[in-house]
Design a protein around this motif. Structure first.
Motif, PDB file in Angstrom:
ATOM      1  N   ARG B 289       0.719 -12.659  10.829  1.00  0.00           N
ATOM      2  CA  ARG B 289       1.705 -13.706  10.514  1.00  0.00           C
ATOM      3  C   ARG B 289       1.439 -14.272   9.132  1.00  0.00           C
ATOM      4  N   ALA B 290       0.153 -14.473   8.828  1.00  0.00           N
ATOM      5  CA  ALA B 290      -0.194 -14.988   7.498  1.00  0.00           C
ATOM      6  C   ALA B 290       0.269 -13.995   6.432  1.00  0.00           C
ATOM      7  N   GLN B 291       0.219 -12.706   6.757  1.00  0.00           N
ATOM      8  CA  GLN B 291       0.680 -11.682   5.817  1.00  0.00           C
ATOM      9  C   GLN B 291       2.176 -11.814   5.566  1.00  0.00           C
ATOM     10  N   LEU B 292       2.912 -12.068   6.651  1.00  0.00           N
ATOM     11  CA  LEU B 292       4.359 -12.241   6.498  1.00  0.00           C
ATOM     12  C   LEU B 292       4.631 -13.420   5.557  1.00  0.00           C
ATOM     13  N   ALA B 293       3.906 -14.521   5.789  1.00  0.00           N
ATOM     14  CA  ALA B 293       4.079 -15.693   4.932  1.00  0.00           C
ATOM     15  C   ALA B 293       3.747 -15.340   3.482  1.00  0.00           C
ATOM     16  N   ALA B 294       2.719 -14.520   3.309  1.00  0.00           N
ATOM     17  CA  ALA B 294       2.263 -14.195   1.954  1.00  0.00           C
ATOM     18  C   ALA B 294       3.288 -13.361   1.179  1.00  0.00           C
ATOM     19  N   VAL B 295       3.990 -12.471   1.870  1.00  0.00           N
ATOM     20  CA  VAL B 295       4.914 -11.582   1.147  1.00  0.00           C
ATOM     21  C   VAL B 295       6.346 -12.120   1.105  1.00  0.00           C
ATOM     22  N   LEU B 296       6.578 -13.220   1.842  1.00  0.00           N
ATOM     23  CA  LEU B 296       7.935 -13.730   2.021  1.00  0.00           C
ATOM     24  C   LEU B 296       8.680 -13.975   0.703  1.00  0.00           C
ATOM     25  N   ALA B 297       8.075 -14.798  -0.140  1.00  0.00           N
ATOM     26  CA  ALA B 297       8.796 -15.240  -1.343  1.00  0.00           C
ATOM     27  C   ALA B 297       9.045 -14.094  -2.324  1.00  0.00           C
ATOM     28  N   ASP B 298       8.330 -12.985  -2.155  1.00  0.00           N
ATOM     29  CA  ASP B 298       8.540 -11.830  -3.039  1.00  0.00           C
ATOM     30  C   ASP B 298       9.650 -10.918  -2.526  1.00  0.00           C
ATOM     31  N   SER B 299      10.104 -11.186  -1.313  1.00  0.00           N
ATOM     32  CA  SER B 299      11.119 -10.308  -0.734  1.00  0.00           C
ATOM     33  C   SER B 299      12.494 -10.603  -1.328  1.00  0.00           C
ATOM     34  N   ASP B 300      13.134  -9.592  -1.888  1.00  0.00           N
ATOM     35  CA  ASP B 300      14.480  -9.762  -2.443  1.00  0.00           C
ATOM     36  C   ASP B 300      15.459 -10.243  -1.382  1.00  0.00           C
ATOM     37  N   GLN B 301      15.321  -9.678  -0.193  1.00  0.00           N
ATOM     38  CA  GLN B 301      16.280 -10.011   0.851  1.00  0.00           C
ATOM     39  C   GLN B 301      16.097 -11.452   1.327  1.00  0.00           C
ATOM     40  N   PHE B 302      14.845 -11.918   1.371  1.00  0.00           N
ATOM     41  CA  PHE B 302      14.583 -13.314   1.733  1.00  0.00           C
ATOM     42  C   PHE B 302      15.244 -14.249   0.721  1.00  0.00           C
ATOM     43  N   ARG B 303      15.048 -13.946  -0.554  1.00  0.00           N
ATOM     44  CA  ARG B 303      15.609 -14.794  -1.611  1.00  0.00           C
ATOM     45  C   ARG B 303      17.138 -14.825  -1.528  1.00  0.00           C
TER      46      ARG B 303
END
Lengths: 424, 787
Positions: B289-303
């Motif tokens: 879960r911490a990994q998901l949080a870590a990569v979140l803001a770099d995800s184009d789709q999230f943005r």
């Protein structure tokens, strides 16, 4: 690596077309606004279809009702009796029902793979196996959405109950959630308060309508129309409030149905169905007979049998049955094995429900359990098939999808289909 | 960027735009964001573009959207009378800085994140307090999403933040679906069992890639029945398509349209900070879960999803709609605008307020909801527009074909590399098995050696003891000569010694014999280990495979963007056709044409060319009713008094200069607490589970007409609206006050006349008449909708 195949089920094909449609298709969909999907609306015939669902809370025993197993280790003390359908026998606890059996059919081969009350209640009334993260609408909400005619004054989804549980409408929205007649009383807020004379209400409603007309000169949408007309619907409902008043029925009918709660609720259901309400559910409790199964079933079914049979007979006599689907369901059945307390426990592996009326073959028996009722041996079905069958029976193509604000929701479980041999 | 023949716009607006253009900088990048967004939206428009709305519409709209309620009559009046050119911007900044904004966006975010789920582990007031504080602190929005993912309800993050996970029971499928929808804007539900049959880019692997982040997470119940979030160090996502029977045994975590997150090898036995045990909440060293949080803001789709959802909050509808339906065949109405907004979201470090501000300053937001008239549009422009769009389509389609091809190629390449990688990893299997076997064989003989060694030691001990006894007995015989018994005993001991020495020799031989196989087994084990190590070293590096995957993912996103561009253009072309059809109908069938025009207006509403009528949310409706009727007025001083009576540390410890603002903020939150009762009544009746579908029900109307809730607000008291109106002699003044309170505008003549007439007939019961009028207008469409 694009998807080169599809489910093979019809609704995917349907929605693919709708989905890939041009803006023109989008416009057509929009035209229907918040109302019924055109595809669904087109299915509505001129004759109002209705659904009566009787839910026996706690889990009624199939052995003491629709699938008796006399003379076996699981059969219990009661005898089977002949019914108005030659060759079809049900339990002796349902003598009145036996006489109207030619209007009804039995499915004896449900395997719903569940023995939990909450789950059974949800799965039987939504036709879906419970999925975490996704709620499905109650049968009543689906029926109300697909069967309610435009400008219908009364609610489309009514629940007559003594415990106030609601029929959820999930993605279909609050418009199709159940209106509860708690203890058989009229819907909440449907009575004009004493300090609000009718003349006052009329004046302010007129002024409201004038303001709306003025605003319509600026902008008018499906939503403004829906909001404006919701007040008119409320007024119509108030004007027809006597529809909810079972006391308006004759003393003779009160007597025939019985003065007890379930009898009165069945009579109220008749009154509502006669007024074309698309979906009525009547709840009856309490069938959770872990102790003294047989005594309890004498008592509960003793209350159930006569009003139910009277209602079936009345609907038939009044010509309403051909357009009214009847279902008697439960969360699950009860164990063939009799426990040490003379009780039967939760059991979803091999049990029965009763269906009849609109679109259903009368007098049919679908499926079979083995000698002592411990397993389904023929035509296994579950809640998904029942849900499809019920909708198809009232003319709704259960393989279509709802379009809710651009999201597609299959009306019924796409992995299942109707029990076609039961459909008339 | 492409330009199309500009459709003719209403004259008033054209002039305004021209004037604006003359004073603006030349380079597009130097223009304010709202202007850049407007230019993109307007260049993608087909058909008439409505002018900006009047001040009355604006003040009501912006109050509802930023403060969550209609403006007080006094505020509306002073805004209307304000003659400064910059007054809209001033009002926007004033509202954004006020605690109204915090309260409103607290409710808005709550609905967006929790979708009106019933309370379970964390109660709504606690969660809203958390959101309120988060917004008040001005933290970036991506931080909020990270906190929701990592909060465990006990150690990490505020407990209330764990509502997102806990109130979904940490159920992996519920979390996968909702994270897919709410974080990434992709409803992957169908892809749980098979690649989505309708949506080409929703793959089953995408579902399980997301699921891999959360499937080790579960609810931990403490002894005193508190729900907390637990996570294990093992558990893999595996799936098989119900159609094709293809799938994966071990789908590694990967966010939608993103790259795989590889995991560091963990030594057996040291995977946990707190190891799982009975009544113990496990905490792994490596949290997925911490990994998901870590990569979140770099995800184009999230943005992209966050940008689109902010757009939807302000405009009432996402550029991509539904907001959880991002895919190539469901294009944004203006893909370029979404791309720009996404870029700016990142450049502005996920600053919610800054983006909201730019959006409410756009003309797109400020357009009037009055539908344009056919005569305001020059149909002659359609022909050239169609031509240029058709030409542009060809270019875009060619680009899409190319992007598809490139992606297909890279996809094959990556697939081959993945297969190769899987194959090579599979090749390790026999070597791993060989090592395990050699370990087992070695263990077996080593154990045997240990056995005989133990036996030998025992023998040696016994022999030593008996040898010592024999020597002592021999010495005793020598000291006591002639003692026959003694001599016999000594001889017996000596005899035993001999026997034991022989046995020791035998045991020693056994040890010698058992040593050899152990040496052999060890040699074999070492060989096997070496072979495995060598094979592992020979595997292609993870980085190479990851780089290939990155390329493939970029090509996929590129393909989706190219497909989206074509789909978006097709919608514009279809709209051109609809307009042409309308023109033909206009002559042949005016009735049909009028209906067509209404549909076109709805389509322009979707495309931001005309403002929508937005139904007030349940919360906006409740608060607006209280604001308009004056029921809210006594609540605010009560809230202030409550805060001052028990001032929290936050206030007492605040710097003197900060105190008024802190007090204001605390008071607004207290006010929300006080109003929760009536708000919940409206939520129960007017809100939809998903929160965005407008529904009008007879139940609502019955409540509005017959329940005492609304009626009580119409009883004259404490200088509320009805009391003030009843005391106002002049019907015109009365009308003005009423319309300002409800609609933030002055009544027109015929409205004034209608009220004057209504009152003239009711001089005997003016109070009742006023109540009737107020009720009627509160129940009207103009009040129910944001226009």
């Amino acid at each position: 690596m694009r998807c080169r195949y599809a489910c093979g089920s019809k609704e995917h094909a349907v929605s693919r077309r709708a989905f890939l449609g041009t803006a023109a298709g989008g416009l057509a969909a929009m035209a229907s606004g918040v109302g019924i999907q055109p595809a669904v609306a087109a299915q509505l015939g001129s004759t109002q279809k209705r659904v009566l669902n009787i839910f026996l809370y706690g889990g009624v025993s199939q052995l003491e009702t629709w699938d008796p197993k006399p003379g076996t280790d699981t059969g219990g003390p009661f005898r089977p009796i002949n019914t108005s359908v030659p060759g079809v026998q049900i339990c002796e606890l349902l003598p009145h029902t036996a006489k109207v059996m030619h209007h009804l059919s039995i499915i004896r081969s449900l395997d719903t793979k569940n023995g939990d009350h909450g789950r059974g209640q949800v799965e039987m009334t939504t036709g879906r196996t419970r999925t975490p993260g996704l709620d499905y609408p109650h049968l009543g909400a689906v029926a109300a959405r697909t069967l309610t005619p435009d400008n219908f004054a009364l609610p489309g989804h009514i629940l007559i109950t003594s415990n106030g549980r609601s029929g959820p409408s999930a993605y279909l929205g609050p418009k199709y959630a159940s209106v509860n007649l708690v203890d058989g009383k009229a819907p909440v807020n449907s009575e004009r308060p004493a300090n609000l004379p009718e003349a006052t209400d009329e004046r302010r409603q007129k002024f409201r309508a004038q303001a709306n007309n003025r605003f319509a000169g600026r902008r008018r949408t499906a939503e403004t129309d829906a909001y404006a007309s919701s007040y008119d619907q409320a007024l119509q409902l108030m004007a027809r409030r006597e529809v909810f008043d079972v006391q308006k029925e004759s003393a003779a009918d009160q007597e025939r149905y019985g003065k007890h709660e379930f009898g009165q609720h069945c009579l109220l259901a008749r009154r509502l169905l006669e007024n074309d309400v698309p979906f009525v559910q009547v709840n009856h409790s309490d069938y959770d007979t872990h102790f003294e199964n047989f005594d309890f079933h004498i008592e509960q079914l003793g209350e159930f049998d006569k009003p139910f049979a009277t209602l079936v007979g009345d609907l038939a006599d009044r010509g309403l049955l051909k357009d009214t689907l009847i279902c008697v369901m439960s969360e699950f059945g009860r164990t063939p094995k009799i426990n040490q307390n003379y009780g039967r426990d939760h059991w979803g592996k091999a049990w029965s429900i009763c269906l009849g009326g609109a679109g259903i073959q009368p007098g049919a028996v679908i499926g079979k359990t083995n000698e002592n009722g411990t397993a389904v041996v023929e035509r296994e079905v579950d809640h998904g098939h029942i849900f499809h069958t019920m909708l198809q029976a009232v003319g709704v193509d259960s393989k279509l999808e709802f379009d809710i604000g651009g999201r597609k929701f299959p009306i019924a479980d796409p992995a299942k289909g109707p029990i076609s041999e039961l459909l008339a | 960027m492409h330009f199309v023949a500009a459709p003719i716009r209403p004259v008033a607006f054209c002039l305004g735009a021209l004037l604006a253009l003359t004073v603006l900088p030349a380079r597009a990048e130097d223009l304010p964001l709202h202007e850049r967004l407007d230019r993109l939206m307007e260049s993608a428009a087909v058909g008439p573009i409505a002018p900006v709305c009047n001040d009355a519409d604006f003040v009501r709209r912006v109050w509802l959207d930023l403060a969550g309620m209609v403006p007080p009559a006094s505020e509306a009046k002073s805004f209307l009378e304000d003659s400064s050119a910059d007054k809209r911007r001033q009002l926007v900044d004033q509202l954004l800085a006020s605690p109204h904004f915090l309260r409103h966006y607290t409710l808005v975010l709550d609905v967006g994140l929790m979708e009106r789920r019933p309370d379970k582990a964390v109660k709504t007031p606690e969660f809203q307090q958390y959101l309120y504080d988060f917004l008040a602190a001005g933290k970036p929005l991506d931080e909020l999403y990270r906190e929701l993912i990592t909060a465990d309800g006990v150690q990490t993050g505020p407990r209330a933040a764990a509502r997102f996970l806990l109130d979904r029971d940490c159920e992996p499928n519920a979390l996968t679906r909702d994270i897919g929808r709410i974080f990434f804007g992709r409803d992957l539900q169908c892809a749980q069992c098979h690649d989505h049959p309708i949506i080409d880019d929703y793959y089953q692997a995408e579902y399980y890639g997301l699921s891999a982040f959360v499937l080790r997470t579960s609810v931990f119940n403490t002894k005193d029945k508190q729900m907390q979030v637990a996570e294990k160090a093992d558990g893999e996502a595996s799936f098989q398509s119900v159609f094709t029977k293809t799938g994966s045994d071990r789908q590694l975590p990967r966010v939608p349209l993103g790259t795989t997150v590889l995991e560091p090898p963990m030594e057996k036995g040291s995977e946990y900070v707190v190891a799982p045990a009975k009544e113990v909440r496990p905490v792994p060293k490596y949290s997925r879960r911490a990994q998901l949080a870590a990569v979140l803001a770099d995800s184009d789709q999230f943005r992209r999803n966050v940008a689109n959802r902010i757009w939807a909050l302000v405009m009432g509808r996402g550029l991509v709609h539904p907001v959880d339906g991002h895919h190539a065949n469901n294009p944004a109405t203006c893909p370029e605008a979404l791309t720009l907004l996404t870029q700016e979201l990142v450049a502005r470090k996920f600053d919610l307020k800054s983006l909201v501000r730019e959006l409410v300053l756009t003309r797109t937001y400020q357009r009037t909801c009055d539908p344009p008239k056919p005569e305001q549009f020059d149909f002659a422009t359609l022909e050239s527009l169609e031509k240029s769009l058709t030409a542009e389509r060809e270019t875009l389609a060619a680009a899409a074909t190319k992007a598809n091809f490139e992606r297909e190629e890279l996809g094959m390449k990556w697939l081959a590399a993945t297969e190769e990688r899987t194959k090579r990893q599979a090749e390790l299997k026999p070597l791993e098995v060989a090592v395990a076997k050699a370990e087992e064989a070695h263990g077996k003989v080593a154990k045997a050696l240990d056995g005989v060694k133990t036996a030998l030691a025992k023998q040696q001990e016994q022999t030593a003891a008996v040898t010592e006894a024999a020597a002592k007995a021999k010495a005793a015989v020598e000291k006591v000569p002639g003692d026959k018994v003694l001599a016999e005993a000594a001889a017996k001991i000596a005899e035993r010694q001999t026997a034991l020495e022989a046995a020791t020799k035998a045991a020693s031989d056994k040890v010698t014999a058992a040593t050899k196989p152990v040496e052999a087994a060890l040699a074999e084990l070492n060989t096997a280990r070496e072979a495995l190590a060598k094979a592992r070293a020979a595997l292609p590096a993870d980085e190479v495979w990851l780089a290939l995957e990155r390329e493939e993912r970029a090509a996929l996103r590129n393909r989706l963007a190219a497909d989206e561009a074509v789909a978006a253009l097709d919608k514009r072309l279809a709209l051109v056709k609809s307009l042409q059809e309308f023109k033909q109908q206009q002559a042949a069938n005016p009735d049909l044409a009028a209906k067509s025009w209404d549909r076109l207006v709805e389509e322009w509403t979707i495309r931001g060319q005309v403002a929508p009528l937005k139904g007030l949310s349940a919360e906006q409706l409740a608060l607006s009713l209280m604001q308009a009727t004056g029921a809210l007025d006594p609540q605010r001083p009560a809230a202030l008094a409550a805060v001052q009576k028990k001032p929290p540390e936050e206030l007492t410890k605040a710097a003197e200069a900060e105190k008024p603002r802190v007090l204001e903020r605390l008071t607004e939150h207290k006010l929300l607490e006080q109003l929760r009762g009536p708000i919940n009544v409206f939520v129960g009746l007017y809100a939809d589970a998903a929160g965005d579908e407008f529904q009008a029900t007879a139940n609502q109307a019955l409540f509005f007409g017959n329940n005492n809730q609304v009626a009580s607000w119409l009883n004259p008291s404490g200088g509320n609206l009805v009391e003030r109106l009843t005391k106002t002699e002049d019907p015109a003044a009365l009308s003005e006050e009423l319309y300002l309170a409800l609609f933030a505008r002055r009544p027109v003549d015929d409205e004034k006349a209608a009220i004057a007439q209504f009152l003239a007939e009711r001089t005997q019961d003016k109070l009742a008449a006023v109540q009737e009028i107020v009720w009627a207008l509160l129940a009207s469409n103009e009040f129910r909708f944001n226009h």
